[in-house]
Scaffold this motif. Structure first.
Motif, short mmCIF file in Angstrom:
data_model
loop_
_atom_site.label_atom_id
_atom_site.label_comp_id
_atom_site.label_asym_id
_atom_site.label_seq_id
_atom_site.Cartn_x
_atom_site.Cartn_y
_atom_site.Cartn_z
N GLY A 1 19.11 23.04 -26.50
CA GLY A 1 20.10 22.97 -25.42
C GLY A 1 20.82 24.29 -25.21
N ALA A 2 21.15 24.96 -26.31
CA ALA A 2 21.80 26.27 -26.20
C ALA A 2 20.86 27.28 -25.56
CB ALA A 2 22.25 26.75 -27.57
N SER B 1 18.60 26.56 -23.36
CA SER B 1 18.58 26.24 -21.93
C SER B 1 19.79 26.84 -21.21
CB SER B 1 18.57 24.72 -21.72
OG SER B 1 17.38 24.17 -22.20
N ALA B 2 20.94 26.71 -21.83
CA ALA B 2 22.15 27.29 -21.23
C ALA B 2 22.05 28.81 -21.17
CB ALA B 2 23.38 26.88 -22.04
N SER B 3 21.50 29.42 -22.20
CA SER B 3 21.30 30.88 -22.20
C SER B 3 20.32 31.30 -21.11
CB SER B 3 20.80 31.34 -23.56
OG SER B 3 21.72 31.03 -24.56
N VAL C 1 19.84 29.81 -18.24
CA VAL C 1 20.56 29.75 -16.97
C VAL C 1 21.47 30.97 -16.82
CG1 VAL C 1 22.31 28.46 -15.69
CG2 VAL C 1 20.43 27.25 -16.77
N ALA C 2 22.13 31.37 -17.91
CA ALA C 2 23.01 32.54 -17.85
C ALA C 2 22.23 33.81 -17.57
CB ALA C 2 23.79 32.66 -19.15
N ASN D 1 21.13 33.76 -13.93
CA ASN D 1 22.29 34.03 -13.08
C ASN D 1 22.64 35.52 -13.10
OD1 ASN D 1 24.46 33.51 -11.40
ND2 ASN D 1 25.83 33.13 -13.12
N LYS E 1 13.27 28.28 -26.63
CA LYS E 1 13.41 26.98 -25.97
C LYS E 1 12.17 26.12 -26.18
CE LYS E 1 14.51 23.76 -23.01
NZ LYS E 1 15.00 22.56 -23.60
#
Length: 90
Positions: free
Chosen positions: A26-27, A29-31, A33-34, A37, A63
């Motif tokens: 999950g971390a 995945s968030a990374s 996205v960052a 972005n 991931k």
């Protein structure tokens, strides 16, 4: 919630490992996205030209590997639990 407690009672170490791998996935995945972005909307002047693609590939590897490991360990653990339950019934 009952399933989580059932997994904890069956094998605590493996259940904690599965939860840790899920959190890392999950971390990642968030990374991801960052990073995307930052690549699309951020100012990339302070990054080296090779750094953003390298970070993207590294996060993708983390991931996929953690997601795969979590799924495989969970599947193996659930098969073992089902075997033990069936053996205790017979």
């Amino acid at each position: 919630m009952k399933l989580v407690w059932f997994l904890f009672r069956s094998n605590t170490k493996i259940t904690l490992a599965i939860m840790f791998l899920g959190l890392v996935s999950g971390a990642a995945s968030a990374s991801l996205v960052a990073i995307l972005n930052s690549a699309l909307y951020g100012s990339s002047r302070h990054w080296a030209a090779w750094m953003l693609p390298a970070a993207f590939l590294g996060i993708i590897v983390v991931k996929v590997s953690t997601s795969l490991a979590s799924t495989l360990v969970l599947g193996h653990n659930l098969q073992e639990i089902m075997l033990n339950l069936c053996s205790s019934l017979c």
